[in-house]
Write a protein that holds these residues in place. Structure first.
Motif, short mmCIF file in Angstrom:
data_model
loop_
_atom_site.label_atom_id
_atom_site.label_comp_id
_atom_site.label_asym_id
_atom_site.label_seq_id
_atom_site.Cartn_x
_atom_site.Cartn_y
_atom_site.Cartn_z
N MET A 89 -8.51 -3.31 7.18
CA MET A 89 -6.89 -3.28 7.69
C MET A 89 -5.68 -3.20 8.13
N LEU A 93 -3.33 -7.22 7.53
CA LEU A 93 -1.93 -6.88 7.82
C LEU A 93 -1.39 -7.65 8.91
N LYS A 97 2.02 -9.88 9.30
CA LYS A 97 3.03 -9.97 10.22
C LYS A 97 3.25 -10.84 10.88
N LEU A 112 -7.64 -8.85 0.87
CA LEU A 112 -7.23 -7.80 0.43
C LEU A 112 -7.21 -8.02 -1.18
N LEU A 125 -4.91 0.39 2.27
CA LEU A 125 -4.28 -0.32 2.10
C LEU A 125 -2.58 0.27 1.53
N SER A 130 1.88 -1.31 3.48
CA SER A 130 1.85 -2.34 3.38
C SER A 130 2.64 -2.87 2.20
N LEU A 133 5.39 -5.29 3.60
CA LEU A 133 5.13 -6.74 3.98
C LEU A 133 5.24 -7.55 2.77
#
Length: 204
Positions: A89, A93, A97, A112, A125, A130, A133
């Motif tokens: 993860m 992530l 970003k 994902l 997650l 998250s 995001l």
């Protein structure tokens, strides 16, 4: 596969030059198309962990090869929890970003979407904060990205009023309303369902 090549490939993934690691990752990706190979590779000690490490710290090409291999492997249900426990993860992530890695955003969202179908993937997650995001992706990314971000938010909010309230609190209603009007049929369904659930829980 019959010659037992995966274990030495994992050794290359861990300790080889970046070029060698990229080549090993690409080879594993090619081998992982067959379902029986997904099981063998995923069960090889250190294989998924080495791919996750390459995804996190590799060159742009290495990250792409690792992402492709991990996607193939995670199609097999038994490998999803292995990938989550290997820490997948965080690099996924981080890629979302970092706009400099935008070429990998599509691959990351697809991975994902595969992982979130497993309870450990969904929990990981959710714990990774998250939601903000994914909402940023709803606002700023391409239609394909928005579709997958909507589906991921839907999965995170299913039977989870806390996540649903968070989605609303972070201002997702406006981009979701836009997607409900202009998105693909799949994205429209997910967006409309999220908005309806917000209304039912009195968070909209």
């Amino acid at each position: 596969m019959l010659a037992g090549a995966i274990l030495p490939m994992v050794g290359v993934l861990r300790e080889g030059s970046m070029e060698a690691r990229e080549n090993a990752s690409a080879a594993i990706f090619s081998l992982s198309f067959l379902d029986e190979n997904k099981i063998t590779i995923g069960g090889t000690p250190g294989a998924i962990e080495a791919l996750v490490e390459l995804l996190e710290n590799g060159s742009p090409g290495g990250k792409k090869d690792a992402a492709s291999a991990l996607f193939n492997l995670c199609i097999y249900e038994g490998n999803k929890s292995r990938a989550v426990r290997a820490g997948i993860m965080r690099p996924l992530l981080n890629i979302l970003k970092d706009f400099s890695t935008s070429g990998l955003v599509d691959e990351v969202l697809v991975i994902l979407s595969v992982l979130v179908s497993h309870h450990e993937g969904k929990a990981a997650l959710s714990k990774a904060n998250s939601i903000s995001l994914l909402i940023d992706i709803l606002r700023a990314r391409q239609p394909f990205n928005k579709e997958y971000a909507t589906a991921l938010l839907f999965a995170l909010c299913h039977k989870n009023s806390e996540n649903l309230a968070c989605v609303r609190r972070l201002g997702a209603a406006i981009p979701l309303t836009e997607i409900a009007k202009t998105g693909s049929e799949r994205a429209k369904r997910k967006a409309i369902s999220l908005l309806e659930h917000m209304v039912k829980l009195r968070v909209l």
